[in-house]
Design a protein around this motif. Sequence first.
Motif, short mmCIF file in Angstrom:
data_model
loop_
_atom_site.label_atom_id
_atom_site.label_comp_id
_atom_site.label_asym_id
_atom_site.label_seq_id
_atom_site.Cartn_x
_atom_site.Cartn_y
_atom_site.Cartn_z
N GLU A 117 0.83 -1.20 0.00
CA GLU A 117 0.00 0.00 0.00
C GLU A 117 0.86 1.26 0.00
O GLU A 117 0.60 2.20 -0.76
CB GLU A 117 -0.94 -0.01 1.21
CG GLU A 117 -2.03 -1.07 1.12
CD GLU A 117 -3.01 -0.99 2.27
OE1 GLU A 117 -2.94 0.00 3.05
OE2 GLU A 117 -3.85 -1.90 2.41
N GLU A 118 1.88 1.28 0.84
CA GLU A 118 2.73 2.47 0.93
C GLU A 118 3.50 2.70 -0.38
O GLU A 118 3.62 3.84 -0.85
CB GLU A 118 3.70 2.36 2.11
CG GLU A 118 3.04 2.20 3.48
CD GLU A 118 2.10 3.34 3.83
OE1 GLU A 118 2.19 4.42 3.22
OE2 GLU A 118 1.26 3.13 4.73
N LYS A 133 1.03 3.80 -3.29
CA LYS A 133 0.61 5.19 -3.10
C LYS A 133 1.76 6.14 -3.43
O LYS A 133 1.55 7.17 -4.09
CB LYS A 133 0.13 5.41 -1.67
CG LYS A 133 -1.26 4.83 -1.39
CD LYS A 133 -1.73 5.14 0.02
CE LYS A 133 -0.94 4.40 1.06
NZ LYS A 133 -1.49 4.56 2.43
N ALA A 140 -3.30 9.70 0.15
CA ALA A 140 -3.72 8.68 1.12
C ALA A 140 -5.21 8.79 1.42
O ALA A 140 -5.89 7.78 1.57
CB ALA A 140 -2.90 8.83 2.41
N PHE A 181 -7.17 7.32 -1.37
CA PHE A 181 -7.11 5.86 -1.22
C PHE A 181 -8.10 5.40 -0.15
O PHE A 181 -8.86 4.45 -0.35
CB PHE A 181 -5.68 5.45 -0.85
CG PHE A 181 -5.46 3.97 -0.78
CD1 PHE A 181 -4.97 3.27 -1.87
CD2 PHE A 181 -5.72 3.26 0.39
CE1 PHE A 181 -4.75 1.91 -1.81
CE2 PHE A 181 -5.51 1.90 0.47
CZ PHE A 181 -5.03 1.21 -0.64
N ALA A 182 -8.09 6.08 0.99
CA ALA A 182 -8.96 5.69 2.10
C ALA A 182 -10.43 5.85 1.74
O ALA A 182 -11.27 5.07 2.21
CB ALA A 182 -8.62 6.53 3.34
N GLU A 195 -11.36 2.76 -0.18
CA GLU A 195 -11.28 1.60 0.71
C GLU A 195 -12.44 1.60 1.70
O GLU A 195 -13.07 0.56 1.95
CB GLU A 195 -9.95 1.62 1.45
CG GLU A 195 -9.69 0.35 2.25
CD GLU A 195 -8.35 0.39 2.97
OE1 GLU A 195 -7.50 -0.47 2.72
OE2 GLU A 195 -8.18 1.31 3.81
N THR A 224 -8.28 5.00 8.54
CA THR A 224 -8.04 6.20 7.75
C THR A 224 -6.82 6.94 8.26
O THR A 224 -5.96 7.40 7.49
CB THR A 224 -9.26 7.13 7.78
OG1 THR A 224 -10.37 6.47 7.16
CG2 THR A 224 -8.98 8.43 7.03
N HIS A 228 -3.53 5.33 7.26
CA HIS A 228 -3.11 5.73 5.91
C HIS A 228 -2.49 7.13 5.94
O HIS A 228 -1.46 7.39 5.29
CB HIS A 228 -4.30 5.72 4.96
CG HIS A 228 -4.74 4.34 4.57
ND1 HIS A 228 -3.91 3.46 3.92
CD2 HIS A 228 -5.94 3.70 4.71
CE1 HIS A 228 -4.56 2.33 3.69
NE2 HIS A 228 -5.78 2.45 4.17
N HIS A 287 2.42 0.83 9.95
CA HIS A 287 1.18 0.37 9.31
C HIS A 287 0.94 -1.11 9.67
O HIS A 287 -0.18 -1.51 10.04
CB HIS A 287 1.29 0.55 7.81
CG HIS A 287 0.00 0.46 7.08
ND1 HIS A 287 -0.25 1.12 5.90
CD2 HIS A 287 -1.15 -0.22 7.35
CE1 HIS A 287 -1.48 0.84 5.48
NE2 HIS A 287 -2.04 0.03 6.36
N ASN A 303 -2.08 -2.50 12.09
CA ASN A 303 -2.99 -3.46 11.48
C ASN A 303 -3.01 -4.77 12.26
O ASN A 303 -4.08 -5.38 12.47
CB ASN A 303 -2.58 -3.73 10.03
CG ASN A 303 -3.09 -2.68 9.06
OD1 ASN A 303 -3.87 -1.80 9.45
ND2 ASN A 303 -2.66 -2.74 7.82
#
Length: 244
Positions: A82-83, A86, A114, A117-118, A121, A150, A153, A190, A194
């Motif tokens: 993801e990082e 982005k 970000a 993206f959020a 998502e 959120t 991100h 992250h 998670n």
Amino acid sequence: MFDLTAAVQAAFGATTIGVVPIIVWLGFWLVEDWKHPEPRNRLSAAFLTGMLAVPIVLSFEGLAVRLMPYGYGLIFVWALTEELVKLGMAWAFVLRNRAVDEPLDFPVYMITVALGFAAVENTLFLFTPLFGGNIIETAVTGDLRFIGPTLIHVLGAAIIGGSLAFSFFRERWTKLWYLALGVILAASLHTFFNFLIITTGASRILTVFLGVWVAIICVLLALERIKLLRPPAWWEKTFISSSL
């Protein structure tokens, strides 16, 4: 039988609930750059870039699921993917523009990417409970994603953008080192958050989110430091010479 009307209503509701809080967050972060606001078309492009990154990330994450066993390593690969995606999308479509001309611009644009993206998502996460008619689950999911994932991100994007900002007036290789460290730190945090969200019970999930908030406060302090960055004498001479 597939209910098209219910699907459309769920999609509209998920989009509304998923995107409106993101706009609130975006407004909050743009206040940090109020002295030299970025062009709206560039910010819109950054937001759209983040939205377009979602299907790319999902493709790579699906591949990772097929190749790796479920565990901490897979969660790290997801976060790193993801990082990197982005960052790659932001660099390809936003960060190389001449409008990005001061250190603070990097975290501002990265955070905007970000949030884009959020937004997508969040919408995807909210669609299923809405389509199933579970309003309570949707409300809870929406609240949790507003204060939790959120911000994760945003945190990752701010760290990477901050690494680019702090290396703005440095040599090229130094910039690459700063960027590499920023990506590793962002992906590691992250992954950590998670992992805690996945393994922590519902009664302690707010404690995890409190940790995210503490990290965000550190980001806000770093942004204040970035605002004070000034070019060294040698950089100004090089810039003036290259402009002649």
